[in-house]
Motif scaffolding. Structure first.
Motif, PDB file in Angstrom:
ATOM      1  N   LYS A 150      -8.055   0.729  -0.475  1.00  0.00           N
ATOM      2  CA  LYS A 150      -6.959  -0.201  -0.268  1.00  0.00           C
ATOM      3  C   LYS A 150      -5.740   0.335  -1.009  1.00  0.00           C
ATOM      4  O   LYS A 150      -5.864   0.899  -2.091  1.00  0.00           O
ATOM      5  N   LEU A 151      -4.576   0.193  -0.425  1.00  0.00           N
ATOM      6  CA  LEU A 151      -3.329   0.609  -1.053  1.00  0.00           C
ATOM      7  C   LEU A 151      -2.547  -0.612  -1.500  1.00  0.00           C
ATOM      8  O   LEU A 151      -2.594  -1.665  -0.848  1.00  0.00           O
ATOM      9  N   LEU A 191      -6.887  -7.234  -9.249  1.00  0.00           N
ATOM     10  CA  LEU A 191      -6.318  -6.238  -8.349  1.00  0.00           C
ATOM     11  C   LEU A 191      -7.024  -6.261  -6.997  1.00  0.00           C
ATOM     12  O   LEU A 191      -6.400  -6.051  -5.959  1.00  0.00           O
ATOM     13  N   LYS A 192      -8.319  -6.555  -7.005  1.00  0.00           N
ATOM     14  CA  LYS A 192      -9.063  -6.639  -5.746  1.00  0.00           C
ATOM     15  C   LYS A 192      -8.470  -7.695  -4.821  1.00  0.00           C
ATOM     16  O   LYS A 192      -8.560  -7.583  -3.604  1.00  0.00           O
ATOM     17  N   ASP A 193      -7.851  -8.736  -5.413  1.00  0.00           N
ATOM     18  CA  ASP A 193      -7.263  -9.825  -4.625  1.00  0.00           C
ATOM     19  C   ASP A 193      -5.760  -9.671  -4.407  1.00  0.00           C
ATOM     20  O   ASP A 193      -5.131 -10.543  -3.797  1.00  0.00           O
ATOM     21  N   ALA A 194      -5.190  -8.592  -4.922  1.00  0.00           N
ATOM     22  CA  ALA A 194      -3.742  -8.378  -4.786  1.00  0.00           C
ATOM     23  C   ALA A 194      -3.382  -8.107  -3.331  1.00  0.00           C
ATOM     24  O   ALA A 194      -4.205  -7.620  -2.554  1.00  0.00           O
ATOM     25  N   PRO A 195      -2.134  -8.437  -2.950  1.00  0.00           N
ATOM     26  CA  PRO A 195      -1.705  -8.125  -1.581  1.00  0.00           C
ATOM     27  C   PRO A 195      -1.671  -6.612  -1.396  1.00  0.00           C
ATOM     28  O   PRO A 195      -0.982  -5.908  -2.123  1.00  0.00           O
ATOM     29  N   GLY A 196      -2.469  -6.136  -0.472  1.00  0.00           N
ATOM     30  CA  GLY A 196      -2.550  -4.699  -0.224  1.00  0.00           C
ATOM     31  C   GLY A 196      -2.462  -4.404   1.262  1.00  0.00           C
ATOM     32  O   GLY A 196      -2.222  -5.280   2.080  1.00  0.00           O
ATOM     33  N   ASP A 236      -2.927   3.078   7.408  1.00  0.00           N
ATOM     34  CA  ASP A 236      -2.397   3.104   8.767  1.00  0.00           C
ATOM     35  C   ASP A 236      -1.545   1.892   9.107  1.00  0.00           C
ATOM     36  O   ASP A 236      -1.105   1.752  10.253  1.00  0.00           O
ATOM     37  N   ASP A 237      -1.322   0.998   8.147  1.00  0.00           N
ATOM     38  CA  ASP A 237      -0.580  -0.232   8.431  1.00  0.00           C
ATOM     39  C   ASP A 237       0.257  -0.636   7.213  1.00  0.00           C
ATOM     40  O   ASP A 237      -0.042  -1.623   6.545  1.00  0.00           O
ATOM     41  N   TRP A 238       1.301   0.139   6.930  1.00  0.00           N
ATOM     42  CA  TRP A 238       2.154  -0.115   5.772  1.00  0.00           C
ATOM     43  C   TRP A 238       3.061  -1.320   6.037  1.00  0.00           C
ATOM     44  O   TRP A 238       3.530  -1.515   7.163  1.00  0.00           O
ATOM     45  N   PRO A 239       3.328  -2.113   5.007  1.00  0.00           N
ATOM     46  CA  PRO A 239       4.235  -3.255   5.175  1.00  0.00           C
ATOM     47  C   PRO A 239       5.688  -2.783   5.209  1.00  0.00           C
ATOM     48  O   PRO A 239       6.000  -1.661   4.818  1.00  0.00           O
ATOM     49  N   ASN A 240       6.557  -3.671   5.640  1.00  0.00           N
ATOM     50  CA  ASN A 240       7.996  -3.411   5.567  1.00  0.00           C
ATOM     51  C   ASN A 240       8.438  -3.770   4.153  1.00  0.00           C
ATOM     52  O   ASN A 240       8.688  -4.927   3.842  1.00  0.00           O
ATOM     53  N   MET A 241       8.521  -2.768   3.291  1.00  0.00           N
ATOM     54  CA  MET A 241       8.843  -3.005   1.890  1.00  0.00           C
ATOM     55  C   MET A 241      10.289  -3.426   1.671  1.00  0.00           C
ATOM     56  O   MET A 241      10.643  -3.867   0.587  1.00  0.00           O
ATOM     57  N   ALA A 242      11.110  -3.324   2.695  1.00  0.00           N
ATOM     58  CA  ALA A 242      12.498  -3.782   2.602  1.00  0.00           C
ATOM     59  C   ALA A 242      12.637  -5.257   2.981  1.00  0.00           C
ATOM     60  O   ALA A 242      13.709  -5.845   2.812  1.00  0.00           O
ATOM     61  N   ASP A 243      11.566  -5.854   3.458  1.00  0.00           N
ATOM     62  CA  ASP A 243      11.577  -7.266   3.825  1.00  0.00           C
ATOM     63  C   ASP A 243      11.677  -8.115   2.558  1.00  0.00           C
ATOM     64  O   ASP A 243      10.816  -8.027   1.679  1.00  0.00           O
ATOM     65  N   PRO A 244      12.723  -8.954   2.424  1.00  0.00           N
ATOM     66  CA  PRO A 244      12.910  -9.749   1.207  1.00  0.00           C
ATOM     67  C   PRO A 244      11.735 -10.681   0.887  1.00  0.00           C
ATOM     68  O   PRO A 244      11.408 -10.892  -0.276  1.00  0.00           O
TER      69      PRO A 244
END
Length: 141
Positions: free
Chosen positions: A82-83, A109-114, A118-126
């Motif tokens: 998990k990333l 950390l196991k429960d952190a948003p990850g 192959d499916d990166w989030p939009n890190m620029a999304d506020p």
């Protein structure tokens, strides 16, 4: 592997003065470091638990700051890994052990948003940015 082992340019070589090892560095040292030497560094928590390693450094191109370190956690031989995008401010450099420290319990950390590779989030999304910083107790830039 740590930043000194990944130092192909000699950035972190210690200076010798009159044959004695000095605490000064020929290169920029821990205050200013090469991003390439940080990728692959181990990340531990304050309980000395291995949380994974840094897979990528994300730069905020508008501000010129480091936004996030992408941490790889869990899995075996790359399967089930998990990333996590960890705000840079949440990491501390441990120069004694040549690694980073993230003060998050391993089970939290196991429960952190990850995400997976192959499916990166939009890190620029506020909304994503606010939730990520809230989870780690840091403030967005």
């Amino acid at each position: 592997m740590n930043y000194e082992e990944r130092d192909t340019y000699g950035i972190y070589k210690a200076r010798r003065t009159n044959g004695n090892l000095s605490t000064e560095h020929d290169g920029p040292g821990p205050e200013l470091m090469g991003a390439e030497t940080l990728v692959g560094n181990d990340v531990y928590n304050d309980k000395n638990e291995n949380l994974g390693n840094i897979k990528e450094i994300m730069l905020d191109m508008r501000s010129g700051r480091i936004g996030y370190a992408v941490l790889s956690f869990g899995g075996f031989l790359g399967m089930g890994t998990k990333l996590f995008a960890v705000p840079w401010e949440a990491l501390k450099l441990d120069t004694e052990h040549k690694r980073f420290v993230l003060n998050v319990p391993k089970d939290r950390l196991k429960d952190a948003p990850g995400f997976d590779q192959d499916d990166w989030p939009n890190m620029a999304d506020p909304t994503w940015e606010k939730a990520t910083h809230a989870y780690y107790g840091t403030r967005p830039h």
